[in-house]
Design a protein around this motif. Structure first.
Motif, PDB file in Angstrom:
ATOM      1  N   UNK A  43      20.329 133.922  18.553  1.00 25.01           N
ATOM      2  CA  UNK A  43      19.410 135.957  18.456  1.00 25.01           C
ATOM      3  C   UNK A  43      21.005 136.651  18.462  1.00 25.01           C
ATOM      4  N   UNK A  44      22.169 136.253  18.961  1.00 26.22           N
ATOM      5  CA  UNK A  44      23.544 136.788  19.396  1.00 26.22           C
ATOM      6  C   UNK A  44      24.244 137.134  17.997  1.00 26.22           C
ATOM      7  N   UNK A  45      23.966 135.585  16.742  1.00 26.03           N
ATOM      8  CA  UNK A  45      24.615 135.862  15.570  1.00 26.03           C
ATOM      9  C   UNK A  45      23.777 136.910  14.646  1.00 26.03           C
ATOM     10  N   UNK A  46      23.017 137.419  14.966  1.00 23.21           N
ATOM     11  CA  UNK A  46      21.773 138.346  14.060  1.00 23.21           C
ATOM     12  C   UNK A  46      22.296 139.700  14.606  1.00 23.21           C
ATOM     13  N   UNK A  47      22.392 139.745  16.299  1.00 26.33           N
ATOM     14  CA  UNK A  47      22.752 140.757  16.835  1.00 26.33           C
ATOM     15  C   UNK A  47      24.267 141.163  15.984  1.00 26.33           C
ATOM     16  N   UNK A  48      24.907 140.605  16.459  1.00 31.28           N
ATOM     17  CA  UNK A  48      26.432 140.554  16.341  1.00 31.28           C
ATOM     18  C   UNK A  48      26.212 140.940  14.676  1.00 31.28           C
ATOM     19  N   UNK A  49      26.083 140.925  14.066  1.00 33.18           N
ATOM     20  CA  UNK A  49      25.197 141.227  12.457  1.00 33.18           C
ATOM     21  C   UNK A  49      25.957 142.496  12.146  1.00 33.18           C
ATOM     22  N   UNK A  50      25.621 143.396  12.996  1.00 33.89           N
ATOM     23  CA  UNK A  50      24.908 144.738  12.670  1.00 33.89           C
ATOM     24  C   UNK A  50      26.199 145.842  13.003  1.00 33.89           C
ATOM     25  N   UNK A  51      26.553 146.315  11.992  1.00 31.63           N
ATOM     26  CA  UNK A  51      27.780 147.779  12.761  1.00 31.63           C
ATOM     27  C   UNK A  51      28.870 147.163  13.066  1.00 31.63           C
ATOM     28  N   UNK A  52      29.031 145.732  11.936  1.00 33.62           N
ATOM     29  CA  UNK A  52      30.743 145.237  12.098  1.00 33.62           C
ATOM     30  C   UNK A  52      30.874 144.729  14.176  1.00 33.62           C
ATOM     31  N   UNK A  53      30.234 144.459  14.350  1.00 31.37           N
ATOM     32  CA  UNK A  53      29.965 144.011  15.815  1.00 31.37           C
ATOM     33  C   UNK A  53      30.900 142.879  15.384  1.00 31.37           C
ATOM     34  N   UNK A  54      31.570 141.733  14.927  1.00 29.71           N
ATOM     35  CA  UNK A  54      31.843 141.269  14.795  1.00 29.71           C
ATOM     36  C   UNK A  54      33.430 141.140  15.189  1.00 29.71           C
ATOM     37  N   UNK A  55      33.086 142.180  14.306  1.00 29.73           N
ATOM     38  CA  UNK A  55      35.582 142.771  14.393  1.00 29.73           C
ATOM     39  C   UNK A  55      35.115 143.002  15.550  1.00 29.73           C
ATOM     40  N   UNK A  56      34.468 144.122  16.098  1.00 30.14           N
ATOM     41  CA  UNK A  56      34.331 145.016  17.448  1.00 30.14           C
ATOM     42  C   UNK A  56      34.785 144.162  18.964  1.00 30.14           C
ATOM     43  N   UNK A  57      34.255 142.872  18.867  1.00 28.78           N
ATOM     44  CA  UNK A  57      34.901 142.170  19.741  1.00 28.78           C
ATOM     45  C   UNK A  57      35.958 140.884  18.831  1.00 28.78           C
ATOM     46  N   UNK A  58      36.288 141.217  18.485  1.00 24.65           N
ATOM     47  CA  UNK A  58      37.059 139.921  17.937  1.00 24.65           C
ATOM     48  C   UNK A  58      36.753 138.886  17.397  1.00 24.65           C
ATOM     49  N   UNK A  59      36.051 138.434  17.288  1.00 24.36           N
ATOM     50  CA  UNK A  59      35.327 137.568  16.737  1.00 24.36           C
ATOM     51  C   UNK A  59      36.178 137.416  15.264  1.00 24.36           C
ATOM     52  N   UNK A  60      36.476 138.400  14.501  1.00 25.08           N
ATOM     53  CA  UNK A  60      36.934 137.975  12.822  1.00 25.08           C
ATOM     54  C   UNK A  60      38.553 137.754  12.871  1.00 25.08           C
ATOM     55  N   UNK A  61      38.801 137.922  14.289  1.00 18.62           N
ATOM     56  CA  UNK A  61      40.916 137.305  13.517  1.00 18.62           C
ATOM     57  C   UNK A  61      41.106 136.605  14.911  1.00 18.62           C
ATOM     58  N   UNK A  62      42.318 136.009  14.525  1.00 20.95           N
ATOM     59  CA  UNK A  62      42.931 135.250  15.862  1.00 20.95           C
ATOM     60  C   UNK A  62      43.815 135.930  16.970  1.00 20.95           C
ATOM     61  N   UNK A  63      44.013 137.659  16.800  1.00 24.39           N
ATOM     62  CA  UNK A  63      44.567 138.368  17.621  1.00 24.39           C
ATOM     63  C   UNK A  63      45.781 139.738  17.474  1.00 24.39           C
ATOM     64  N   UNK A  64      46.737 140.100  17.710  1.00 28.17           N
ATOM     65  CA  UNK A  64      47.403 140.570  17.407  1.00 28.17           C
ATOM     66  C   UNK A  64      48.660 140.013  17.714  1.00 28.17           C
ATOM     67  N   UNK A  65      48.962 138.751  18.229  1.00 29.44           N
ATOM     68  CA  UNK A  65      50.004 138.542  18.837  1.00 29.44           C
ATOM     69  C   UNK A  65      50.838 136.785  17.715  1.00 29.44           C
ATOM     70  N   UNK A  66      51.576 136.879  18.019  1.00 26.93           N
ATOM     71  CA  UNK A  66      52.247 136.240  17.307  1.00 26.93           C
ATOM     72  C   UNK A  66      51.715 134.745  17.664  1.00 26.93           C
ATOM     73  N   UNK A  67      51.847 133.738  16.841  1.00 29.46           N
ATOM     74  CA  UNK A  67      50.514 132.268  17.129  1.00 29.46           C
ATOM     75  C   UNK A  67      51.953 131.584  18.048  1.00 29.46           C
ATOM     76  N   UNK A  68      52.954 131.588  17.820  1.00 25.12           N
ATOM     77  CA  UNK A  68      53.647 131.112  19.294  1.00 25.12           C
ATOM     78  C   UNK A  68      53.661 131.502  20.511  1.00 25.12           C
ATOM     79  N   UNK A  69      53.295 133.018  20.093  1.00 25.52           N
ATOM     80  CA  UNK A  69      53.745 133.326  21.719  1.00 25.52           C
ATOM     81  C   UNK A  69      51.773 133.572  22.290  1.00 25.52           C
TER      82      UNK A  69
END
Length: 258
Positions: free
Chosen positions: A89-115
């Protein structure tokens, strides 16, 4: 004809683009939708637990409480079932309005990996050290999450049960908890309170829903570590991965000493 002056004091100016208090409660991720998801989390667990306990009581031909075996297996499979439903259900909810990106589910962050790895190591080790001191000097003889360990010990170690247990506690639990308490609740709270307060409040809620009140400080310490990491990296994907590794290690250690 008298003209109305457009000059107004700054506190009288209203930004039409700024959301109102009510809108803040409902915007993604909002407080009200988040509370709804947390409520659903408990409802699904209660329903699934009742169904599986009744099924095991009938099919097993014995009392559910006998040695706790039937009850342990029923609870395990209710956790698995409710988690699958909730995540779907949460997957279906997050598919709308680019919500994956809004909560950071589409990336590993803006910090360098080592940091990121260094910060995660410091935070988790710090939380584990606090848990060790709390368990040994504040609540000696009780043990952190003792009920979970006892329930796992009561479950027959069949291959199917082992796989189900690993999925429930090492994969599903981190996914649901990070989505609910970091991705949804922590983000929603930042609209109303400073980030440090949002981390503390969401961590308290995280500890509270485990219903192990003696373990609240220990559970909060780990949640605060995850909350701060999420704040610094902006990546819920990183949090989920770290939470999975933490739970998997704890589960393997618990089973090794049982």
């Amino acid at each position: 004809m008298m003209e109305v002056s457009e000059n107004r004091a700054p506190d009288q100016l209203q930004d039409s683009s700024a959301p109102s208090f009510v809108e803040k409660l409902n915007l993604f991720p909002g407080i009200l939708p988040t509370l709804g998801w947390i409520f659903l989390y408990f409802v699904l667990q209660l329903i699934c637990t009742a169904v599986f306990i009744a099924a095991f009581a009938v099919n097993g031909g014995t009392e559910v409480t006998d040695a706790g075996t039937n009850k342990g297996v029923a609870v395990l499979w209710s956790i698995v079932s409710s988690a699958i439903i909730q995540l779907s259900l949460m997957f279906l909810y997050l598919r709308k309005d680019n919500r994956f990106a809004q909560i950071g589910l589409d990336n590993f962050g803006h910090m360098p990996l080592l940091n990121t790895c260094g910060l995660a190591f410091i935070l988790v080790v710090g939380a584990m050290l606090f848990n060790f001191l709390y368990a040994h000097y504040v609540i000696p003889g009780i043990g952190m999450q003792k009920e979970v360990a006892e329930m796992l010990a009561s479950i027959p170690r069949t291959p199917v049960n082992i796989i189900a247990g690993f999925f429930a506690f090492a994969i599903a639990a981190p996914l649901v908890e990070e989505l609910l308490f970091r991705g949804f609740l922590q983000n929603a709270l930042t609209r109303f309170v400073p980030i440090w307060a949002a981390i503390l409040l969401s961590s308290f809620a995280f500890a509270l829903v485990h219903f192990q009140f003696y373990a609240i400080p220990g559970l909060m310490s780990l949640s605060i570590a995850f909350g701060y990491l999420y704040h610094r990296t902006g990546s819920l994907r990183t949090n989920i991965l770290l939470h999975i590794l933490n739970n998997a290690a704890a589960l393997l250690l618990t089973q090794a000493v049982v």
